[in-house]
Design an enzyme around this catalytic site. Sequence first.
Site, PDB file in Angstrom:
ATOM      1  N   GLU A  21      -2.927  -4.693  -3.196  1.00  0.00           N
ATOM      2  CA  GLU A  21      -3.201  -5.615  -4.247  1.00  0.00           C
ATOM      3  C   GLU A  21      -3.300  -5.186  -5.677  1.00  0.00           C
ATOM      4  O   GLU A  21      -2.833  -5.522  -6.604  1.00  0.00           O
ATOM      5  CB  GLU A  21      -4.794  -6.083  -3.853  1.00  0.00           C
ATOM      6  CG  GLU A  21      -4.931  -6.599  -2.567  1.00  0.00           C
ATOM      7  CD  GLU A  21      -5.099  -5.965  -1.530  1.00  0.00           C
ATOM      8  OE1 GLU A  21      -5.630  -6.559  -0.729  1.00  0.00           O
ATOM      9  OE2 GLU A  21      -5.028  -4.705  -1.561  1.00  0.00           O
ATOM     10  N   CYS A  68     -10.688  -3.775  -4.403  1.00  0.00           N
ATOM     11  CA  CYS A  68      -9.474  -4.638  -4.859  1.00  0.00           C
ATOM     12  C   CYS A  68     -10.189  -6.089  -5.191  1.00  0.00           C
ATOM     13  O   CYS A  68      -9.524  -6.985  -5.914  1.00  0.00           O
ATOM     14  CB  CYS A  68      -8.601  -4.890  -3.689  1.00  0.00           C
ATOM     15  SG  CYS A  68      -7.488  -3.253  -3.786  1.00  0.00           S
ATOM     16  N   CYS A 117     -10.301  -5.284   0.307  1.00  0.00           N
ATOM     17  CA  CYS A 117     -11.196  -4.253   0.120  1.00  0.00           C
ATOM     18  C   CYS A 117     -12.149  -4.663  -1.075  1.00  0.00           C
ATOM     19  O   CYS A 117     -11.681  -5.192  -2.012  1.00  0.00           O
ATOM     20  CB  CYS A 117     -10.961  -2.705  -0.089  1.00  0.00           C
ATOM     21  SG  CYS A 117     -10.130  -2.060  -1.722  1.00  0.00           S
ATOM     22  N   GLU A 119       0.251   5.303   0.690  1.00  0.00           N
ATOM     23  CA  GLU A 119      -0.589   6.232   0.871  1.00  0.00           C
ATOM     24  C   GLU A 119      -0.456   7.662   0.432  1.00  0.00           C
ATOM     25  O   GLU A 119       0.965   7.690  -0.098  1.00  0.00           O
ATOM     26  CB  GLU A 119      -0.973   6.321   2.555  1.00  0.00           C
ATOM     27  CG  GLU A 119      -1.624   5.072   3.069  1.00  0.00           C
ATOM     28  CD  GLU A 119      -1.505   5.213   4.685  1.00  0.00           C
ATOM     29  OE1 GLU A 119      -2.094   4.177   5.291  1.00  0.00           O
ATOM     30  OE2 GLU A 119      -0.823   5.940   5.219  1.00  0.00           O
ATOM     31  N   CYS A 141      -3.804   0.592  -3.005  1.00  0.00           N
ATOM     32  CA  CYS A 141      -3.859  -0.553  -2.109  1.00  0.00           C
ATOM     33  C   CYS A 141      -2.662  -1.648  -2.579  1.00  0.00           C
ATOM     34  O   CYS A 141      -2.266  -1.438  -3.555  1.00  0.00           O
ATOM     35  CB  CYS A 141      -5.123  -1.473  -2.093  1.00  0.00           C
ATOM     36  SG  CYS A 141      -6.461  -0.601  -1.413  1.00  0.00           S
ATOM     37  N   ASN A 178       0.968  -1.163  -0.039  1.00  0.00           N
ATOM     38  CA  ASN A 178      -0.058  -0.044  -0.035  1.00  0.00           C
ATOM     39  C   ASN A 178       0.960   1.199   0.040  1.00  0.00           C
ATOM     40  O   ASN A 178       2.096   1.089   0.503  1.00  0.00           O
ATOM     41  CB  ASN A 178      -1.059  -0.057   1.253  1.00  0.00           C
ATOM     42  CG  ASN A 178      -0.344  -0.156   2.531  1.00  0.00           C
ATOM     43  OD1 ASN A 178       0.399  -0.911   2.831  1.00  0.00           O
ATOM     44  ND2 ASN A 178      -1.056   0.731   3.594  1.00  0.00           N
TER      45      ASN A 178
END
Length: 137
Positions: free
Chosen positions: A60, A94, A91, A49, A58, A47
């Site tokens: 993934e 994803c 999530c 940010e 993310c 990830n």
Amino acid sequence: MGPATTEIDALFTAAQAAQARAYAPYSRFPVGAAILAADGSVHAGCNVENAAYPVGACAEAGAISAMVAGGARAIRAILVIGPGEELVTPCGACRQRIREFAAPETPVLIAGPDGVRARFSLAELLPASFGPANLPK
């Protein structure tokens, strides 16, 4: 047929290494992901940010981008690793990203620091999904 133990070990190692490189200064919640592509190659992501929260990425998504950039187009298995005691599953967005490159029966392995904690099929995480076959050729 699911991934072999040696392939799961390789996914765990790659995801754990990616997690260690995560850029998570705001959430302090580093996540790593690793994909076993249909050709046997392994691709990892973490990830990333951003101060403008919605534009973060993310783990993934990063692993999928690495897979595509590496020339592969099909996910045979994916492993996601996160911190803490709770399962860190992909999530919703994803799950849909994974669906673009994976079949409903594709294994999604969920890991913590000590190893794999749970195993789902993509269909269990994203039932009755919309995918490439839904669109006209």
